[in-house]
Write an enzyme that holds these catalytic residues in place. Structure first.
Site, short mmCIF file in Angstrom:
data_model
loop_
_atom_site.label_atom_id
_atom_site.label_comp_id
_atom_site.label_asym_id
_atom_site.label_seq_id
_atom_site.Cartn_x
_atom_site.Cartn_y
_atom_site.Cartn_z
N ARG A 18 -2.07 -0.32 -0.41
CA ARG A 18 -2.30 -2.15 -0.35
C ARG A 18 -1.25 -2.88 0.15
O ARG A 18 -1.56 -3.49 0.84
CB ARG A 18 -3.11 -2.11 -1.86
CG ARG A 18 -4.30 -1.64 -1.92
CD ARG A 18 -5.09 -1.96 -3.41
NE ARG A 18 -4.09 -1.60 -4.33
CZ ARG A 18 -4.00 -1.61 -5.53
NH1 ARG A 18 -4.96 -2.63 -6.15
NH2 ARG A 18 -3.04 -1.26 -6.53
N ASN A 36 -8.66 -1.30 -3.61
CA ASN A 36 -9.02 0.17 -3.76
C ASN A 36 -10.61 0.10 -4.49
O ASN A 36 -10.93 -0.74 -4.99
CB ASN A 36 -8.35 0.68 -5.01
CG ASN A 36 -6.71 1.08 -4.74
OD1 ASN A 36 -6.53 1.16 -3.36
ND2 ASN A 36 -5.88 1.00 -5.52
#
EC number: 3.6.1.7
Length: 91
Positions: A18, A36
């Protein structure tokens, strides 16, 4: 302007994916977000100029480290969203 949703599958959680995506977005002037998903994938919504988007998606496909492994990227084209002005990591 191109606006896409990308579901990234593979070894993409627990490997800094990320934050890598946020950095790649910043480098390529891409707005949107990354988070996520419960199924182990990472979901990205991204918007930017066509050339920048191509570079961003290529970077995402390569992944941040040797520990990350992108097996598949499902891409969906979306309508332009004027509300997307920055890129953020969602939790």
């Amino acid at each position: 302007m191109r606006h896409v949703k990308v579901k990234v599958k593979g070894q993409v959680q627990g490997v800094g994916f990320r934050y890598f995506t946020q950095h790649a977005a910043s480098d390529n002037a891409i707005a949107g977000w990354v988070r996520n998903e419960d199924d182990g994938s990472v979901l990205i919504e991204a918007q930017g100029e066509e050339q920048n988007m191509d570079a961003f998606l290529k970077e995402v496909e390569q992944g941040p480290t040797k520990f990350a492994r992108v097996q598949d990227m499902e891409l969906t084209e979306l309508e332009e969203d004027a509300g997307l002005t920055k890129f953020e990591v969602k939790y």
